[in-house]
Write a protein that holds these residues in place. Structure first.
Motif, PDB file in Angstrom:
ATOM      1  N   ALA A 121     -83.051-159.074  31.718  1.00  0.00           N
ATOM      2  CA  ALA A 121     -82.007-159.153  32.747  1.00  0.00           C
ATOM      3  C   ALA A 121     -80.924-158.140  32.419  1.00  0.00           C
ATOM      4  N   THR A 122     -80.532-157.363  33.432  1.00  0.00           N
ATOM      5  CA  THR A 122     -79.486-156.344  33.236  1.00  0.00           C
ATOM      6  C   THR A 122     -78.117-157.020  33.221  1.00  0.00           C
ATOM      7  N   THR A 123     -77.116-156.253  32.912  1.00  0.00           N
ATOM      8  CA  THR A 123     -75.750-156.710  33.153  1.00  0.00           C
ATOM      9  C   THR A 123     -75.567-156.817  34.675  1.00  0.00           C
TER      10      THR A 123
ATOM     11  N   ASN B 234     -75.977-161.587  40.135  1.00  0.00           N
ATOM     12  CA  ASN B 234     -76.231-160.184  40.486  1.00  0.00           C
ATOM     13  C   ASN B 234     -76.768-159.347  39.329  1.00  0.00           C
ATOM     14  N   ARG B 235     -77.444-160.013  38.409  1.00  0.00           N
ATOM     15  CA  ARG B 235     -78.219-159.260  37.422  1.00  0.00           C
ATOM     16  C   ARG B 235     -79.553-158.915  38.061  1.00  0.00           C
ATOM     17  N   LEU B 236     -80.119-157.773  37.704  1.00  0.00           N
ATOM     18  CA  LEU B 236     -81.497-157.486  38.102  1.00  0.00           C
ATOM     19  C   LEU B 236     -82.392-158.110  37.042  1.00  0.00           C
TER      20      LEU B 236
ATOM     21  N   LYS C  36     -86.298-152.003  26.472  1.00  0.00           N
ATOM     22  CA  LYS C  36     -85.025-151.555  27.061  1.00  0.00           C
ATOM     23  C   LYS C  36     -85.113-150.076  27.416  1.00  0.00           C
ATOM     24  N   ALA C  37     -85.765-149.296  26.534  1.00  0.00           N
ATOM     25  CA  ALA C  37     -85.901-147.855  26.803  1.00  0.00           C
ATOM     26  C   ALA C  37     -86.862-147.608  27.972  1.00  0.00           C
TER      27      ALA C  37
ATOM     28  N   LEU D 238     -77.927-146.627  39.358  1.00  0.00           N
ATOM     29  CA  LEU D 238     -77.754-147.547  38.218  1.00  0.00           C
ATOM     30  C   LEU D 238     -77.377-146.814  36.939  1.00  0.00           C
ATOM     31  N   GLY D 239     -77.515-145.475  36.912  1.00  0.00           N
ATOM     32  CA  GLY D 239     -77.373-144.788  35.625  1.00  0.00           C
ATOM     33  C   GLY D 239     -78.422-145.351  34.683  1.00  0.00           C
ATOM     34  N   ARG D 240     -78.131-145.409  33.383  1.00  0.00           N
ATOM     35  CA  ARG D 240     -79.069-146.054  32.448  1.00  0.00           C
ATOM     36  C   ARG D 240     -78.644-147.509  32.312  1.00  0.00           C
ATOM     37  N   PRO D 241     -79.403-148.467  32.879  1.00  0.00           N
ATOM     38  CA  PRO D 241     -78.942-149.857  32.885  1.00  0.00           C
ATOM     39  C   PRO D 241     -78.858-150.474  31.488  1.00  0.00           C
ATOM     40  N   GLU D 242     -77.921-151.372  31.333  1.00  0.00           N
ATOM     41  CA  GLU D 242     -77.795-152.143  30.086  1.00  0.00           C
ATOM     42  C   GLU D 242     -78.479-153.489  30.303  1.00  0.00           C
TER      43      GLU D 242
END
Ligand SMILES: Cc1cc2nc3c(=O)[nH]c(=O)nc-3n(C[C@H](O)[C@H](O)[C@H](O)COP(=O)(O)OP(=O)(O)OC[C@H]3O[C@@H](n4cnc5c(N)ncnc54)[C@H](O)[C@@H]3O)c2cc1C
Length: 432
Positions: A266-268, A301-303, A320-321, A334-338
């Protein structure tokens, strides 16, 4: 036995309504129907039996939702992964036709159950979209749309422009859309189903792994470490986790399944601007890759997404990578998602990618082998298995009955298949 990623690592463990643990079974107890396993299948079977007035006791080895049901992506999908309607009907005749109807209606049935029981599980019936990852896969999407439309499913084939608007990315080529699908918080659904069961009189025991099941004196005797449950009928609902908590439980079922680890992440939470672009209608999306690409929003609203690894070493960091890069390529906004959460769980694969619904003895029922798609299916199969246990004639049941199909050299296949299959899927994914 389990991978280091436990259910407590999951997003769902942190955000679901808490549940007080039910006591373990101690001493002897009698019931009409014993259910083994506290995931969607066991809970739905218990719920439907209780609605019909049966005395039911459910034994869960760890905690409610400990298996796939508490760890999954929560996509409510009214199809199977690989088994197509024509093939199901060809193989199982009229029972197959009834089963195809069950699958077609399974997403709506899940959301209806949630509404009827008033379960707070973040349900969003926003539709399910299966985009084609290559132009050539549009043929598959079209065939699926035709097959399901013929059977009354409200599916539509979206073209590339429509797909791009639904997903917010032009990486995909169109695909099959079904408005009855959507997503839920799966652990909250499992806990909510457990509460609904308890309200209707189902007795639940957690931390009570069933070690053996024997038939004596016309009854089933389920043995746990500190207790014994005696029942007229029984339902084995341990699915991919069969044999994990007690090696002697249903070895033939366990040998018919290859448990494959599926990773979830799950992303931020995404910003409002990002959400205007990325899946703005909040559909559940899982595409035609064999090495599946999938994502959906949760309530915060996390992916919620994930991926597969052939080798688990350093899994969370590698994923994650890999998945971060994949998302960034599809959604530059999204840029690089966290990622805040990475966890996993076992999916029960069968050799022919089809589940088995079986009678393991008189009044002893079982289904297993979701092959990665069991959220909607297990709730509907629970209803049907409850009807079977209540005595509904087989010619009225939507159950494609077959015996478990033990896999030759199971120990070897179980170890090697997950590592070997992923490169094969990836190779196929790259070809027309
Ligand atoms: C990571 C992951 C992602 C997934 N994503 C999706 C998705 O997005 N959409 C979809 O449709 N499907 C998905 N699935 C599949 C779906 O989660 C499963 O098909 C479904 O949850 C199966 O439910 P179940 O009740 O049959 O089994 P489970 O939920 O696995 O429950 C089995 C239970 O049996 C218990 N048990 C085991 N042994 C014993 C014993 N000896 N005694 C008592 N209890 C025992 C276990 O503790 C467990 O709680 C996913 C699965 C995984 C693992």
């Amino acid at each position: 036995m389990f991978s280091s990623q436990q259910i407590s690592d999951s997003l769902w463990a942190g955000v679901s309504p808490p549940r007080a643990a039910a006591p373990a079974l101690k001493g002897r107890a009698d019931t009409d129907v014993a259910v083994i396993g506290g995931g969607f299948s066991g809970l739905s079977t218990a719920l439907h039996l209780a609605r019909a007035g049966h005395a039911v006791t459910l034994l869960e080895g760890r905690s409610i939702g400990f298996g796939g049901s508490g760890r999954n992506n929560g996509q409510v999908i009214p199809t199977m992964t690989a088994a197509e309607p024509d093939a199901i009907e060809e193989r199982f005749g009229e029972a197959g036709e009834r089963f195809v109807g069950l699958v077609r209606d399974s997403a709506s049935y899940l959301f209806d159950t949630v509404r009827i029981e008033g379960i707070d599980c973040e349900g969003e019936q926003t539709g399910w979209f299966q985009p084609a990852h290559r132009e050539s896969r549009m043929k598959l999407s079209e065939a699926r749309v035709n097959a399901w439309a013929k059977r009354g499913a409200p599916v539509r084939l979206l073209d590339r422009g429509e797909a791009s608007r639904v997903i917010g990315s032009d990486r995909w080529h169109g695909g099959m859309y079904n408005p009855t699908g959507g997503h839920i918080n799966p652990l909250a659904l499992a806990r909510g189903l457990a509460s609904a069961c308890e309200t209707k009189g189902v007795v639940i025991h957690e931390a009570s792994p069933v070690e053996t099941v024997d038939r004596r004196g016309g009854k089933w005797h389920l043995k746990t470490r500190d207790g014994e449950l005696v029942a007229r009928a029984a339902m084995l609902a341990t699915n991919a986790y069969t044999g994990f908590l007690a090696g002697g439980l249903a070895p033939k079922v366990a040998r018919s399944l290859v448990p494959v680890l599926s990773w979830q992440m799950a992303t931020t939470p995404l910003s409002a601007e990002q959400r205007e672009v990325v899946v703005p209608g909040r559909e559940a999306v899982s595409d035609t890759h064999g090495d599946l690409h999938f994502f959906r929003f949760d309530k915060r609203n996390r992916l919620v997404t994930g991926g597969a690894l052939a080798i688990g070493y350093n899994g969370p960091e590698r994923l994650k990578a890999i998945v971060g890069r994949r998302l960034q390529e599809a959604f530059p906004v999204l840029g690089r998602p966290e990622f805040d959460f990475v966890w996993n769980g076992y999916i029960g694969m069968t050799e022919d990618r089809f589940p088995f619904v079986s009678q393991l003895g008189p009044d002893f029922w079982c289904w297993a082998g979701c092959n990665g798609r069991g959220v909607g299916l297990s709730v509907s199969l629970g209803r049907e298995l409850a009807a079977a246990i209540s005595g509904m004639p087989e010619e009225e049941l939507a159950l494609p009955m077959s015996d478990p199909r033990p896999i030759p050299l199971h120990s070897l296949i179980k170890t090697l298949a997950p590592t070997a299959m992923l490169p094969l899927y990836r190779w196929r994914d790259g070809r027309d």
